[in-house]
Enzyme design. Structure first.
Site, PDB file in Angstrom:
ATOM      1  N   GLY A   1     -17.910   7.766  -2.679  1.00 32.28           N
ATOM      2  CA  GLY A   1     -16.798   7.833  -3.636  1.00 32.28           C
ATOM      3  C   GLY A   1     -16.995   6.744  -4.676  1.00 32.28           C
ATOM      4  O   GLY A   1     -18.129   6.331  -4.946  1.00 32.28           O
TER       5      GLY A   1
ATOM      6  N   TYR B   1     -20.680   5.042  -4.633  1.00 32.75           N
ATOM      7  CA  TYR B   1     -21.532   5.437  -5.770  1.00 32.75           C
ATOM      8  C   TYR B   1     -21.899   4.212  -6.612  1.00 32.75           C
ATOM      9  O   TYR B   1     -23.069   3.969  -6.914  1.00 32.75           O
ATOM     10  CB  TYR B   1     -20.827   6.503  -6.629  1.00 32.75           C
ATOM     11  CG  TYR B   1     -21.368   6.566  -8.038  1.00 32.75           C
ATOM     12  CD1 TYR B   1     -22.669   7.044  -8.276  1.00 32.75           C
ATOM     13  CD2 TYR B   1     -20.627   6.091  -9.122  1.00 32.75           C
ATOM     14  CE1 TYR B   1     -23.200   7.054  -9.565  1.00 32.75           C
ATOM     15  CE2 TYR B   1     -21.148   6.103 -10.410  1.00 32.75           C
ATOM     16  CZ  TYR B   1     -22.432   6.574 -10.627  1.00 32.75           C
ATOM     17  OH  TYR B   1     -22.957   6.568 -11.897  1.00 32.75           O
TER      18      TYR B   1
ATOM     19  N   GLY C   1     -20.550   6.659   2.551  1.00 37.51           N
ATOM     20  CA  GLY C   1     -19.463   6.951   1.604  1.00 37.51           C
ATOM     21  C   GLY C   1     -20.023   7.005   0.200  1.00 37.51           C
ATOM     22  O   GLY C   1     -20.806   6.122  -0.194  1.00 37.51           O
TER      23      GLY C   1
ATOM     24  N   LYS D   1       0.858  -1.199   0.000  1.00 31.57           N
ATOM     25  CA  LYS D   1       0.000   0.000   0.000  1.00 31.57           C
ATOM     26  C   LYS D   1       0.878   1.228   0.000  1.00 31.57           C
ATOM     27  O   LYS D   1       2.031   1.180   0.464  1.00 31.57           O
ATOM     28  CB  LYS D   1      -0.894   0.017   1.245  1.00 31.57           C
ATOM     29  CG  LYS D   1      -2.165   0.826   1.061  1.00 31.57           C
ATOM     30  CD  LYS D   1      -3.217  -0.007   0.343  1.00 31.57           C
ATOM     31  CE  LYS D   1      -4.491   0.746   0.097  1.00 31.57           C
ATOM     32  NZ  LYS D   1      -5.585  -0.169  -0.272  1.00 31.57           N
TER      33      LYS D   1
END
Ligand code: GLU
Length: 428
Positions: free
Chosen positions: A232, A236, A230, A118
């Site tokens: 994003g 979405y 959320g 990450k």
């Protein structure tokens, strides 16, 4: 530039609880179930390598700002490391470590030939211009160039990074390498070597898990109510797909600035157009406003945390009324919350299973980049469905067999494969 931090300082992530501490607790729980040796646990608890960089960037006002960035390779027993890059003001090295560990388990669970990594930059992209974001993205790649690569470590998008940022990063890497290198990063725009189906892959993979869970629990998804925290990429697309695939009714969504509720259901695309204009879903016409905490406690069939870590903790877990929690975010539940929800009979589809559609299609993107041969959308969806359905089934069966919760079962599956390979390779 500091390579391999020696002091594993404990930094708090969002909402107070340190996510890397959570990872440690989760590994301990798995070690007890699988009776893992101390040596194995010692390897699993530490990142293999870390790179910490300071990145000077010329801002639009002529000043130079220095940003802190990280890239962590957590465990590469299974292969090339893989995982997104997050741009966030609350980013900490421990958040990156935790996310890189979850990437490791995720790739293992989905049976991908990949390890986990990450990256992150402490910045507030909402306060930056496109030019500043491009310079920051390119500068990050220059700083971590020798640490990543198509045959070493392949980044991707995460919170507040997107296909455009991936394209700048791929371009910068290719310029330095002196050759086109599409396979260095995934989540690119389709025109620049991305895969069809990567855009909604995280949410779509989660939908396949919800479908499998609903089948087993006898929940009818037609008309089922859904709340999504959320809005994003994951949130979405989850809203769009819940109604498109299941005819389920999304009654509430929220983002970092506020939330909306309408018992008759929301049109995700209209809400998204509104958010593009105003910066938030908050204030969308003909809805009641609802704050993020209340949204989590709505009496819905399916709750989808699709924002950040530590959304559901010991404080609010007992108030959750949903039948299924589908974790599209990474780390939205703390271990205490897991115990409470398990005792209350709530079916949790854990993050590194539920949101693994993203990295699975990223893997397909790498394969296509390396083969220079691109697939049709139906092909991507079919392969994604097969991967997600198998992973869900394995986790569900393990949870039944051992009488443990779905997260522990996912750990048992993922860690068993990693430990086997570490043994074969001679690490333990
Ligand atoms: N950031 C995403 C995740 O947490 C995607 C990672 C990837 O595609 O490599 O799974």
């Amino acid at each position: 530039m500091l390579q391999q931090s020696r002091t594993m300082t404990i930094n708090k992530g969002t909402n107070g609880q340190n996510p890397f501490q959570v990872v440690g607790d989760q590994i301990d729980a798995c070690a007890r179930i699988l009776k893992l040796s101390d040596e194995v646990v010692a390897i699993l608890k530490k990142p293999a390598r870390e790179l910490h960089v300071s990145i000077p960037v010329k801002m639009d006002d002529g000043t130079t700002k220095v940003f802190s960035g990280y890239r962590v390779h957590y465990n590469d027993a299974l292969g090339i490391t893989k995982g997104g890059i997050r741009f966030h003001p609350d980013e900490t090295i421990d958040t990156v470590r935790a996310l890189s560990a979850w990437m490791t388990w995720k790739c293992s669970l989905l049976d991908l030939p990949l390890g986990g990594a990450k990256g992150g930059i402490i910045c507030d992209p909402k306060q930056m211009s496109q030019g500043e974001l491009e310079r920051l993205s390119r500068a990050y790649i220059r700083a971590v160039y020798s640490f990543i690569g198509p045959e070493k470590d392949v980044p991707a998008p995460d919170v507040y990074t997107n296909p455009q940022i991936m394209a700048w990063m791929m371009d910068e890497y290719s310029v330095i390498a002196g050759k086109p290198s599409p396979g260095v990063i995934t989540g690119k725009p389709v025109a620049a070597g991305g895969s069809v189906g990567r855009g909604d892959a995280t949410a779509r993979g989660g939908m396949y898990c919800i479908r499998e869970a609903a089948n087993r629990l006898g929940i009818d998804l037609d008309g089922a109510t859904v709340a999504i925290q959320g809005f994003g990429n994951a949130g979405y697309h989850a809203a769009v797909l819940c109604s498109a695939l299941f005819n389920a009714k999304v009654v509430a969504v929220c983002d970092s600035r506020g939330g909306i509720y309408n018992e008759d259901g929301l049109d995700a695309d209209k809400v998204s157009s509104y958010k593009k204009l105003t910066g938030s879903v908050s204030g969308y016409p003909d809805t009641q406003s609802i704050n993020g905490d209340d949204l989590l406690e709505l009496p819905v069939d399916i709750l989808v945390p699709a924002a950040m870590e530590n959304a559901i903790t010991a404080k609010n877990a007992a108030n959750i009324k949903a039948k299924i929690i589908a974790e599209l975010a990474n780390g939205p539940l703390t271990p205490e919350a897991d115990d409470i929800l398990f005792n209350n009979g709530i079916h949790v589809i854990p993050d590194f299973l539920c949101n693994a559609g993203g990295v699975t299609v990223s893997y397909f993107e790498m394969v296509q980049n390396n083969a220079l041969y691109y697939w049709r959308e139906e092909e991507v969806r079919e392969k994604l469905d097969a991967k997600m359905t198998t992973a869900y089934r394995n986790v569900f069966e393990t949870s039944q067999e051992y009488g443990i919760n779905m997260r522990q079962a996912a750990y048992v599956q993922a860690i068993t494969r990693i430990v086997e390979v570490m043994q074969i390779r001679g690490w333990v």
